[in-house]
Scaffold this motif. Sequence first.
Motif, mmCIF file in Angstrom:
data_model
loop_
_atom_site.group_PDB
_atom_site.id
_atom_site.type_symbol
_atom_site.label_atom_id
_atom_site.label_comp_id
_atom_site.label_asym_id
_atom_site.label_seq_id
_atom_site.Cartn_x
_atom_site.Cartn_y
_atom_site.Cartn_z
ATOM 1 N N GLN A 326 0.824 -1.200 0.000
ATOM 2 C CA GLN A 326 0.000 0.000 0.000
ATOM 3 C C GLN A 326 0.864 1.257 0.000
ATOM 4 O O GLN A 326 0.562 2.239 -0.692
ATOM 5 C CB GLN A 326 -0.919 -0.008 1.234
ATOM 6 N N ALA A 327 1.973 1.225 0.769
ATOM 7 C CA ALA A 327 2.873 2.374 0.800
ATOM 8 C C ALA A 327 3.518 2.603 -0.561
ATOM 9 O O ALA A 327 3.668 3.756 -1.015
ATOM 10 C CB ALA A 327 3.947 2.158 1.867
ATOM 11 N N VAL A 334 1.943 9.622 -5.531
ATOM 12 C CA VAL A 334 2.390 10.955 -5.094
ATOM 13 C C VAL A 334 3.532 11.466 -5.961
ATOM 14 O O VAL A 334 3.557 12.648 -6.358
ATOM 15 C CB VAL A 334 2.811 10.910 -3.615
ATOM 16 N N PHE A 335 4.503 10.582 -6.283
ATOM 17 C CA PHE A 335 5.720 11.022 -6.971
ATOM 18 C C PHE A 335 5.649 10.853 -8.490
ATOM 19 O O PHE A 335 6.634 11.113 -9.178
ATOM 20 C CB PHE A 335 6.929 10.252 -6.435
ATOM 21 N N ALA A 516 4.673 7.124 2.018
ATOM 22 C CA ALA A 516 5.177 7.458 0.683
ATOM 23 C C ALA A 516 6.680 7.721 0.709
ATOM 24 O O ALA A 516 7.423 7.264 -0.174
ATOM 25 C CB ALA A 516 4.432 8.673 0.145
ATOM 26 N N LEU A 517 7.151 8.458 1.715
ATOM 27 C CA LEU A 517 8.585 8.738 1.812
ATOM 28 C C LEU A 517 9.376 7.469 2.122
ATOM 29 O O LEU A 517 10.471 7.269 1.588
ATOM 30 C CB LEU A 517 8.839 9.789 2.892
ATOM 31 N N THR A 518 8.827 6.610 2.968
ATOM 32 C CA THR A 518 9.517 5.361 3.307
ATOM 33 C C THR A 518 9.658 4.473 2.076
ATOM 34 O O THR A 518 10.732 3.902 1.820
ATOM 35 C CB THR A 518 8.747 4.616 4.403
ATOM 36 N N LEU A 523 13.534 4.004 3.410
ATOM 37 C CA LEU A 523 13.996 4.464 4.714
ATOM 38 C C LEU A 523 14.135 3.331 5.725
ATOM 39 O O LEU A 523 14.729 3.533 6.795
ATOM 40 C CB LEU A 523 13.035 5.523 5.268
ATOM 41 N N THR A 524 13.593 2.170 5.454
ATOM 42 C CA THR A 524 13.732 1.044 6.379
ATOM 43 C C THR A 524 14.829 0.070 5.965
ATOM 44 O O THR A 524 15.061 -0.912 6.664
ATOM 45 C CB THR A 524 12.401 0.269 6.481
ATOM 46 N N THR A 525 15.508 0.335 4.851
ATOM 47 C CA THR A 525 16.523 -0.580 4.331
ATOM 48 C C THR A 525 17.905 -0.159 4.806
ATOM 49 O O THR A 525 18.311 0.983 4.582
ATOM 50 C CB THR A 525 16.496 -0.616 2.794
#
Length: 605
Positions: A326-327, A334-335, A516-518, A523-525
Amino acid sequence: MPAPAHVAPAPPTLTEAERDLARWDDDGGPAFEPRPGPQDTHWLRIAAALGERLPELAEREDVIVTCATGTRSGAPAAFYPRTAQLEIDAGLFAPLNPATIDPTRVGDEENYPVAWGAFTHEAAHARHSAWATPAPLRGTALDAAAQLLEESRAEHAHLHRRPGDRRFLRAAVHTLVMADFTHETPTDRWQAAAAAGLILARRDAGILDPDETGPLEHIVTKILGQGLLQTLARIWTAAHTTADEDGHTMLAHAAAWCQALGADPKGPEPAPDPTEGPGQLAEAIGKVVGAVAANEAAQAAAQARVETARTARTRERAAQAAHARQAAQTAEKVFAPGARPFTPSSQRDKDRRATSPVTGTRTPTQAEKAAAGQLARALRAAAYRERTVTVTASAVPPGRLNMRGALARDAQKTAGAIPTAQPWLRTRRSQGPTPPLRVGIAVDVSGSMRAAAAPIASAAWIVAKAAALTDPDSRSATIAYRRSLTAITAPGRAPTRVTEFDADGGGHSLAETIDALTAGLDLTTPGAGRLLVIASDGYYRPEEAIPAAERIAALLAAGCAVLWLAFASDPRPLPGTTLLELTHPAQAAAAIAKAATAALATPNP
């Protein structure tokens, strides 16, 4: 001694009623076959299903399984080697409805462990009881002792092939043993030896645990004495190592059993001694059965807890995977180039159409450029890794000669030994990789941020520009959020101008912005210095703050630092974030540099 009637060469002879119903082929008509009722139909189906499962237990496919109410032998289950027949009493499946029983489904046996344990025991005989007492000796004390020893020997051999069946054999202990011992059973030597051979031998075969058999061992020791019990234990232990076809050795063990108990091997089984008090053996065996049941219940409860935890972890992983998908979809919307503001489903209002908060762009000021350069230098310094030094020893150059090692090598040569000393030391210095940056910037453009719109726009450009200047592999992205999400800069696109916007909307879709940013910046990698910057006053409704706080907690657990920029008094940052209260955008450079340095210096999980 209780006779294990469930193992006999052939089924019992036909009763008079069965003979009357039998028909020979030359009578001119078919044999009488009563019409099965609804229950009988189910038991026929279950018997056929058990027959399909038997090869995996007994490793043979020639055994016919029958399942009906009551058995011809009178035992709960029985196996007849000569006719290759196995029967099991349908009563062992109580209280289950036979319509719900399906042995063809692997795992269904967990619903009726006692019945499956009895079935497994008979399967063990079908596979391993490959010898028989000679006809002249059947019914003697020797035969009774041999059949007794065969009980634990067959289960011991079965466990070597299928150790996972232990819990089922344990569940059926009372079915396989208790029927042979009642409160009228006298506590004489022969009966006590039988109880030991059926229970304590199963302990030594690995089926029961020592703490479970303690009550019976205490009673049997009092009756037989320690020395005689040890003699019998040596006999059943030797039987456990006897080959399946070695009937001669099994009869020898049975003869030793009779000799130890003072019984005539060729005579009938010793009659119970009425002078001995009854009930003690049955009571002790009942305690054993109770201990086994309690241990199995505790094990089942522990297993249930493990399964519950495993199921919870599976569901959690599935939920995480669904959330990640979903993210990713949110980030894509968004992008996407030329994308309109994206409104999450939780914030959609049919009466309103999302509009972009962007009012235009401008050229960055000299102060903003200087602040971006200062922040970029600080981020590069934070990402710098010291060179690693590795020292290796060798027997030959290059390197620095270590005199102690050289002398040791010369001494080894002089002594005629193979030289093992390595006198040359070589030092290697290598530069560690400098991790790139991943910086996500979330800008609150709701109505409460109107006064801070200009400084936040400036700070967002400074952070994004600094991240782009640190390393070619560094990436940043900026999203302005209120009820809808608007991409200010997309991942991998360095901003050249400052984007200005109006803060006049309602709602706070911070959770979806973090998603969306993650997804857009990974950002979690691990493998990069990861930083999320949130510029907001934090005045959210609970239904907006709670999911956003959950996303922040997940990022922190993954090793991503989270900064909270506030340009107004009395901010309300979400838990776990590092608050930076600023009065001017230029202050953000030093503050963010300090926080980013700490984030990059912390090893990734």
